[in-house]
Design a protein around this motif. Structure first.
Motif, PDB file in Angstrom:
ATOM      1  N   GLU A  21       0.830  -1.211   0.000  1.00 57.73           N
ATOM      2  CA  GLU A  21       0.000   0.000   0.000  1.00 57.73           C
ATOM      3  C   GLU A  21       0.862   1.258   0.000  1.00 57.73           C
ATOM      4  O   GLU A  21       0.572   2.215  -0.719  1.00 57.73           O
ATOM      5  N   LEU A  22       1.912   1.269   0.819  1.00 53.17           N
ATOM      6  CA  LEU A  22       2.804   2.436   0.873  1.00 53.17           C
ATOM      7  C   LEU A  22       3.452   2.706  -0.475  1.00 53.17           C
ATOM      8  O   LEU A  22       3.477   3.841  -0.952  1.00 53.17           O
ATOM      9  N   ILE A  23       3.976   1.655  -1.071  1.00 55.04           N
ATOM     10  CA  ILE A  23       4.668   1.806  -2.352  1.00 55.04           C
ATOM     11  C   ILE A  23       3.695   2.260  -3.439  1.00 55.04           C
ATOM     12  O   ILE A  23       4.017   3.136  -4.240  1.00 55.04           O
ATOM     13  N   ALA A  24       2.495   1.696  -3.446  1.00 51.75           N
ATOM     14  CA  ALA A  24       1.497   2.099  -4.449  1.00 51.75           C
ATOM     15  C   ALA A  24       1.096   3.560  -4.275  1.00 51.75           C
ATOM     16  O   ALA A  24       0.913   4.283  -5.254  1.00 51.75           O
ATOM     17  N   ALA A  25       0.964   4.010  -3.020  1.00 56.18           N
ATOM     18  CA  ALA A  25       0.535   5.377  -2.748  1.00 56.18           C
ATOM     19  C   ALA A  25       1.641   6.406  -2.967  1.00 56.18           C
ATOM     20  O   ALA A  25       1.373   7.515  -3.431  1.00 56.18           O
ATOM     21  N   GLU A  26       2.877   6.045  -2.628  1.00 55.64           N
ATOM     22  CA  GLU A  26       3.987   7.000  -2.706  1.00 55.64           C
ATOM     23  C   GLU A  26       5.268   6.328  -3.211  1.00 55.64           C
ATOM     24  O   GLU A  26       6.236   6.184  -2.474  1.00 55.64           O
ATOM     25  N   PRO A  27       5.298   5.927  -4.475  1.00 62.05           N
ATOM     26  CA  PRO A  27       6.461   5.206  -5.003  1.00 62.05           C
ATOM     27  C   PRO A  27       7.735   6.057  -5.034  1.00 62.05           C
ATOM     28  O   PRO A  27       8.833   5.502  -5.069  1.00 62.05           O
ATOM     29  N   HIS A  28       7.594   7.365  -5.003  1.00 56.26           N
ATOM     30  CA  HIS A  28       8.767   8.244  -4.962  1.00 56.26           C
ATOM     31  C   HIS A  28       9.433   8.213  -3.589  1.00 56.26           C
ATOM     32  O   HIS A  28      10.599   8.559  -3.449  1.00 56.26           O
ATOM     33  N   LYS A  29       8.690   7.755  -2.576  1.00 59.18           N
ATOM     34  CA  LYS A  29       9.182   7.754  -1.203  1.00 59.18           C
ATOM     35  C   LYS A  29       9.557   6.352  -0.722  1.00 59.18           C
ATOM     36  O   LYS A  29      10.579   6.171  -0.067  1.00 59.18           O
ATOM     37  N   PHE A  30       8.729   5.360  -1.035  1.00 61.44           N
ATOM     38  CA  PHE A  30       8.921   4.001  -0.532  1.00 61.44           C
ATOM     39  C   PHE A  30       9.264   3.046  -1.665  1.00 61.44           C
ATOM     40  O   PHE A  30       8.701   3.138  -2.747  1.00 61.44           O
ATOM     41  N   TRP A  31      10.163   2.094  -1.380  1.00 62.96           N
ATOM     42  CA  TRP A  31      10.552   1.114  -2.387  1.00 62.96           C
ATOM     43  C   TRP A  31      11.188  -0.087  -1.708  1.00 62.96           C
ATOM     44  O   TRP A  31      11.526  -0.041  -0.520  1.00 62.96           O
ATOM     45  N   VAL A  32      11.328  -1.144  -2.487  1.00 65.40           N
ATOM     46  CA  VAL A  32      11.964  -2.369  -2.002  1.00 65.40           C
ATOM     47  C   VAL A  32      12.900  -2.876  -3.082  1.00 65.40           C
ATOM     48  O   VAL A  32      12.479  -3.085  -4.216  1.00 65.40           O
ATOM     49  N   PRO A  33      14.182  -3.062  -2.743  1.00 65.12           N
ATOM     50  CA  PRO A  33      15.086  -3.644  -3.733  1.00 65.12           C
ATOM     51  C   PRO A  33      14.723  -5.116  -3.972  1.00 65.12           C
ATOM     52  O   PRO A  33      14.161  -5.761  -3.081  1.00 65.12           O
ATOM     53  N   PRO A  34      15.013  -5.633  -5.141  1.00 59.83           N
ATOM     54  CA  PRO A  34      14.616  -7.006  -5.472  1.00 59.83           C
ATOM     55  C   PRO A  34      15.053  -8.054  -4.439  1.00 59.83           C
ATOM     56  O   PRO A  34      14.288  -8.965  -4.132  1.00 59.83           O
ATOM     57  N   HIS A  35      16.251  -7.904  -3.873  1.00 61.31           N
ATOM     58  CA  HIS A  35      16.726  -8.928  -2.929  1.00 61.31           C
ATOM     59  C   HIS A  35      15.983  -8.888  -1.591  1.00 61.31           C
ATOM     60  O   HIS A  35      16.123  -9.793  -0.774  1.00 61.31           O
ATOM     61  N   GLU A  36      15.157  -7.867  -1.350  1.00 59.34           N
ATOM     62  CA  GLU A  36      14.384  -7.779  -0.110  1.00 59.34           C
ATOM     63  C   GLU A  36      12.884  -7.977  -0.353  1.00 59.34           C
ATOM     64  O   GLU A  36      12.071  -7.751   0.537  1.00 59.34           O
ATOM     65  N   ALA A  37      12.520  -8.421  -1.543  1.00 66.38           N
ATOM     66  CA  ALA A  37      11.108  -8.528  -1.925  1.00 66.38           C
ATOM     67  C   ALA A  37      10.297  -9.417  -0.984  1.00 66.38           C
ATOM     68  O   ALA A  37       9.135  -9.133  -0.720  1.00 66.38           O
TER      69      ALA A  37
END
Length: 116
Positions: A56-72
């Motif tokens: 939800e966080l990433i969808a709402a604010e992708p400029h602020k929140f993210w996850v690198p592939p190795h932490e998916a």
């Protein structure tokens, strides 16, 4: 501008938080449980976050929140320091992560002190 020194200062102000280096980066722990990491480029930090909330966080604010592939598959989300609105937002994010790691005895006293 908010930077990693603000992360450190706020994290260490939380009850029983200690800083410990791991994977050649600063990590912050309460009762032995890690709740913040600051990767070496110091442009972001990672905090605990339930996976359903993370999406939800990433969808709402992708400029602020993210996850690198190795932490998916983990229960962590990264936060870009430059995208934060202010120190209050930073503190809210850090406190939320701390609460996920802190033992009940600390949570009870923290809630009491917050409401005082």
């Amino acid at each position: 501008m908010i930077d990693s020194s603000d992360v450190r200062r706020i994290a260490l102000s939380l009850p029983e938080t200690v800083e410990k280096e791991a994977w050649e980066m600063p990590t912050f722990r309460v009762a032995g449980k890690m709740f913040i990491t600051v990767p070496d480029d110091e442009t972001s930090f990672a905090v605990r976050c339930p996976i359903h909330e993370r999406h939800e966080l990433i969808a709402a604010e992708p400029h602020k929140f993210w996850v690198p592939p190795h932490e998916a598959g983990s229960h962590w989300v990264r936060v870009r320091l430059a995208a934060l609105e202010d120190l209050a937002e930073l503190r809210d994010i850090l406190v939320d992560s701390w609460k996920q790691a802190a033992p009940a005895r600390l949570l009870d006293s923290f809630r009491t002190s917050e409401n005082a």
